[in-house]
Design a protein around this motif. Structure first.
Motif, PDB file in Angstrom:
ATOM      1  N   UNK A   1     -54.829 -13.791   1.434  1.00  0.00           N
ATOM      2  CA  UNK A   1     -54.221 -15.041   1.564  1.00  0.00           C
ATOM      3  C   UNK A   1     -52.814 -15.222   0.944  1.00  0.00           C
ATOM      4  N   UNK A   2     -51.668 -15.718   1.746  1.00  0.00           N
ATOM      5  CA  UNK A   2     -50.461 -16.107   0.914  1.00  0.00           C
ATOM      6  C   UNK A   2     -50.405 -17.247   0.363  1.00  0.00           C
ATOM      7  N   UNK A   3     -49.956 -17.024  -0.869  1.00  0.00           N
ATOM      8  CA  UNK A   3     -49.906 -18.440  -1.950  1.00  0.00           C
ATOM      9  C   UNK A   3     -48.659 -18.133  -2.753  1.00  0.00           C
ATOM     10  N   UNK A   4     -48.391 -19.102  -3.548  1.00  0.00           N
ATOM     11  CA  UNK A   4     -47.162 -19.114  -4.641  1.00  0.00           C
ATOM     12  C   UNK A   4     -47.889 -19.629  -6.091  1.00  0.00           C
TER      13      UNK A   4
ATOM     14  N   UNK B   1     -53.967 -21.831  -6.068  1.00  0.00           N
ATOM     15  CA  UNK B   1     -55.266 -22.132  -5.874  1.00  0.00           C
ATOM     16  C   UNK B   1     -56.008 -21.088  -5.077  1.00  0.00           C
ATOM     17  N   UNK B   2     -56.650 -20.153  -5.751  1.00  0.00           N
ATOM     18  CA  UNK B   2     -57.263 -19.223  -5.169  1.00  0.00           C
ATOM     19  C   UNK B   2     -58.817 -19.379  -4.723  1.00  0.00           C
ATOM     20  N   UNK B   3     -59.263 -20.376  -5.054  1.00  0.00           N
ATOM     21  CA  UNK B   3     -60.605 -21.046  -5.038  1.00  0.00           C
ATOM     22  C   UNK B   3     -61.113 -20.676  -3.342  1.00  0.00           C
ATOM     23  N   UNK B   4     -60.277 -21.108  -2.548  1.00  0.00           N
ATOM     24  CA  UNK B   4     -60.774 -20.967  -1.237  1.00  0.00           C
ATOM     25  C   UNK B   4     -60.589 -19.491  -0.818  1.00  0.00           C
ATOM     26  N   UNK B   5     -59.819 -18.588  -1.253  1.00  0.00           N
ATOM     27  CA  UNK B   5     -59.924 -17.347  -0.971  1.00  0.00           C
ATOM     28  C   UNK B   5     -61.398 -16.769  -1.352  1.00  0.00           C
ATOM     29  N   UNK B   6     -61.759 -16.930  -2.620  1.00  0.00           N
ATOM     30  CA  UNK B   6     -62.973 -16.398  -3.157  1.00  0.00           C
ATOM     31  C   UNK B   6     -64.070 -17.018  -2.495  1.00  0.00           C
ATOM     32  N   UNK B   7     -63.934 -18.209  -2.111  1.00  0.00           N
ATOM     33  CA  UNK B   7     -64.888 -19.045  -1.293  1.00  0.00           C
ATOM     34  C   UNK B   7     -65.440 -18.369  -0.025  1.00  0.00           C
ATOM     35  N   UNK B   8     -64.249 -17.961   0.696  1.00  0.00           N
ATOM     36  CA  UNK B   8     -64.481 -17.109   1.911  1.00  0.00           C
ATOM     37  C   UNK B   8     -64.919 -15.772   1.899  1.00  0.00           C
TER      38      UNK B   8
END
Length: 159
Positions: free
Chosen positions: A18-21, A26-33
């Motif tokens: 996921x792209x972020x800065x 917030x990496x929660x949604x990445x790990x949840x997916x």
């Protein structure tokens, strides 16, 4: 703060990205997916999880918290023969890494990283190399636990 300087062999990873800065990190949604579907990866090397940051060239020379980078939730695999749908592959090239042992929950992590980049690195014989940074979340990793342990891998090269 004394890291281990380690030569890393190439690693093959499969996971979600996921792209972020850092300004809105917030990496929660990445790990949840990723976590519910990681069982679809059939050729894992171990149960360790890899939290990877793939930064654009020059990211650390001119740090800006709004600069976009790739964040990965992944596992190491033996090969890329079978990549599940909705996942991607990533190769971490071989090279030298400074490996820091981190103990604590995520609340202390920003200060720990600040000490790496603000104190240890400038006073070392190394500079950051342009390869992925990652954390290995192994058997001692316990999300949200103050006794949690993980390894922080920072790519380096001599100044």
């Amino acid at each position: 703060m004394k890291p281990r300087i380690t030569a890393l062999s190439e690693k093959k990873l499969i996971g979600c990205k996921q792209n972020m800065n850092y300004a809105a990190y917030n990496s929660v949604s990445l790990w949840q997916s990723f976590m519910p579907i990681k069982k679809e990866i059939v050729n894992t090397v171990s149960a360790d999880l890899f939290s990877v940051q793939k930064f654009p060239e020059g990211f650390w020379c001119n740090f800006n918290p709004n600069t976009i980078f790739e964040k990965w939730a992944a596992v190491e695999v033996t090969d890329f023969e079978c990549i599940p749908a909705n996942m991607n592959s990533l190769v971490i090239p071989s090279g030298w890494y400074a490996v820091f042992d981190y103990k604590g929950d995520a609340s202390d992590a920003p200060a720990f990283f600040e000490s790496i980049f603000g104190t240890w690195l400038p006073n070392s014989a190394y500079v950051v190399d342009n390869r992925p940074h990652f954390e290995i979340l192994g058997s001692k990793y316990k999300k949200g636990d103050p006794n949690s342990e993980e390894e922080i891998w920072i790519p380096i090269r001599l100044k």
